[in-house]
Design a protein around this motif. Structure first.
Motif, mmCIF file in Angstrom:
data_model
loop_
_atom_site.group_PDB
_atom_site.id
_atom_site.type_symbol
_atom_site.label_atom_id
_atom_site.label_comp_id
_atom_site.label_asym_id
_atom_site.label_seq_id
_atom_site.Cartn_x
_atom_site.Cartn_y
_atom_site.Cartn_z
ATOM 1 N N UNK A 4 0.471 -1.179 -0.097
ATOM 2 C CA UNK A 4 -0.317 -0.047 -0.155
ATOM 3 C C UNK A 4 1.141 1.331 -0.151
ATOM 4 N N UNK A 5 0.868 2.277 -1.012
ATOM 5 C CA UNK A 5 1.640 3.478 -0.944
ATOM 6 C C UNK A 5 1.020 4.354 -0.343
ATOM 7 N N UNK A 6 1.420 5.317 -0.001
ATOM 8 C CA UNK A 6 1.130 6.496 0.980
ATOM 9 C C UNK A 6 -0.530 7.052 0.656
ATOM 10 N N UNK A 7 -0.617 7.722 -0.561
ATOM 11 C CA UNK A 7 -1.470 7.802 -1.052
ATOM 12 C C UNK A 7 -2.781 6.851 -1.807
ATOM 13 N N UNK A 8 -2.763 5.873 -0.603
ATOM 14 C CA UNK A 8 -3.769 4.689 -0.918
ATOM 15 C C UNK A 8 -4.147 4.119 -0.139
ATOM 16 N N UNK A 52 2.009 5.088 14.103
ATOM 17 C CA UNK A 52 2.649 4.414 13.367
ATOM 18 C C UNK A 52 1.798 4.253 11.923
ATOM 19 N N UNK A 53 1.090 3.533 11.991
ATOM 20 C CA UNK A 53 0.486 3.650 10.826
ATOM 21 C C UNK A 53 1.127 4.588 10.348
ATOM 22 N N UNK A 58 3.810 7.360 5.293
ATOM 23 C CA UNK A 58 4.699 8.949 4.697
ATOM 24 C C UNK A 58 6.410 8.639 3.977
ATOM 25 N N UNK A 59 6.445 6.953 4.592
ATOM 26 C CA UNK A 59 7.556 6.823 4.160
ATOM 27 C C UNK A 59 8.005 5.767 2.993
ATOM 28 N N UNK A 60 5.778 5.548 2.771
ATOM 29 C CA UNK A 60 5.761 3.853 1.720
ATOM 30 C C UNK A 60 6.535 2.437 2.587
ATOM 31 N N UNK A 61 5.989 2.751 3.639
ATOM 32 C CA UNK A 61 6.347 1.754 4.731
ATOM 33 C C UNK A 61 5.150 0.700 5.241
ATOM 34 N N UNK A 62 4.574 0.713 4.487
ATOM 35 C CA UNK A 62 3.191 -0.602 4.628
ATOM 36 C C UNK A 62 3.059 -1.524 3.891
ATOM 37 N N UNK A 72 2.122 -4.705 7.701
ATOM 38 C CA UNK A 72 3.463 -4.756 8.299
ATOM 39 C C UNK A 72 4.462 -3.637 8.216
ATOM 40 N N UNK A 73 4.739 -2.656 9.236
ATOM 41 C CA UNK A 73 4.785 -1.478 9.705
ATOM 42 C C UNK A 73 6.378 -1.590 9.550
ATOM 43 N N UNK A 74 7.216 -0.282 9.209
ATOM 44 C CA UNK A 74 8.762 -0.324 8.873
ATOM 45 C C UNK A 74 9.040 1.146 7.985
#
Length: 196
Positions: A4-8, A52-53, A58-62, A72-74
Motif C-alpha cells: 500500500x502506498x501512502x496515497x492509497x 505508527x501507521x 508517509x515513507x511508503x512503509x506499509x 507490516x510497518x517499517x
C-alpha cells in the motif's frame, strides 16, 4: 501480497489497520508495561498505532495482505521522521502514558544500529484466527526481498517470543544484548538480518 502506498491509505484503511494492530498487541508485554490498566489500554492503543501507521505510510512503509488480515510497518533506509511532530502526536494519543513511550523510545535509540543503511521494522500483526498461516512470513519475505535487492540490512526489535521466532525464521539473528525496560519491565530483543 500487496504494497500500500501512502496515497492509497484512505482514512478507513488507516483505522482498520490501527484497530488490527491494537487488538494484536493488547496483551503484549510492551503495551501492558506502557499502559497497565486494561480498559485504558483498550481505549488508547488504536490512536497509538494510528501514529505508527501514518508514519510508515508517509515513507511508503506499509505492507498488507489483500484482505487486510495482516500488516507490516517499517521505515526505509534514510527515513528521518520529524521527532517533535511525532512526539506531539504520541502525546495526544497516549496522554499521561506518553512518558512510558518516551522511555522505550530513548532506550531503543541508544541501542539502534547506526552503521550500515537498513530497513527498520516497527510492528507486524495478523488478525486472530489467521495466525500460523504464513501471512506474516509472506509480508516479511516481501520486505526482505526489497532489502536484498537494494543490498541493505533489516533491523527489528522483538517484544514477544512469537515476534522473535518470526524474525529468526526469516534469517534474523540477535544483535547485542536485550533492551531491558525499567521497573521490572519486559525485554526487547534487537534482531538483525544482513542482505543476501
Amino acid at each position: 501480497m500487496s504494497t500500500l502506498s501512502p496515497n492509497r491509505l484512505d482514512p478507513s484503511t488507516v483505522s482498520r489497520l490501527s484497530t488490527l494492530l491494537a487488538s494484536s498487541f493488547h496483551e503484549d508485554a510492551l503495551t501492558r508495561w506502557m499502559i497497565p490498566d486494561e480498559r485504558r489500554r483498550t481505549e488508547l492503543l488504536p490512536g497509538f498505532f494510528r501514529v505508527f501507521v501514518e508514519l510508515s505510510a508517509a515513507h511508503d512503509g506499509v505492507l498488507t495482505t489483500p484482505d487486510g488480515d495482516a500488516v507490516l510497518l517499517f521505515l526505509p533506509p534514510g527515513a528521518e521522521p520529524d521527532e517533535a511532530a511525532l512526539d506531539a502526536a504520541f502525546a495526544a494519543a497516549l496522554g499521561e502514558h506518553v512518558d512510558a513511550l518516551r522511555t522505550v523510545a530513548g532506550l531503543q535509540a541508544e541501542n539502534h544500529p547506526h552503521g550500515p543503511p537498513h530497513y527498520y521494522v516497527s510492528f507486524g500483526a495478523v488478525r486472530a484466527g489467521r495466525q500460523q498461516g504464513g501471512l506474516m512470513s509472506g509480508l516479511l519475505g516481501e520486505l526482505l526481498a526489497r532489502a536484498d535487492a537494494e543490498g541493505v540490512g533489516t533491523y527489528a526489535e522483538a517484544s514477544s517470543p512469537g515476534g522473535e521466532a518470526a524474525t529468526r525464521r526469516a534469517g534474523f539473528e540477535r544483535l547485542g544484548g536485550d533492551i531491558a525496560l525499567p521497573d521490572g519491565g519486559p525485554l526487547l530483543r534487537p534482531m538483525w538480518r544482513d542482505p543476501r
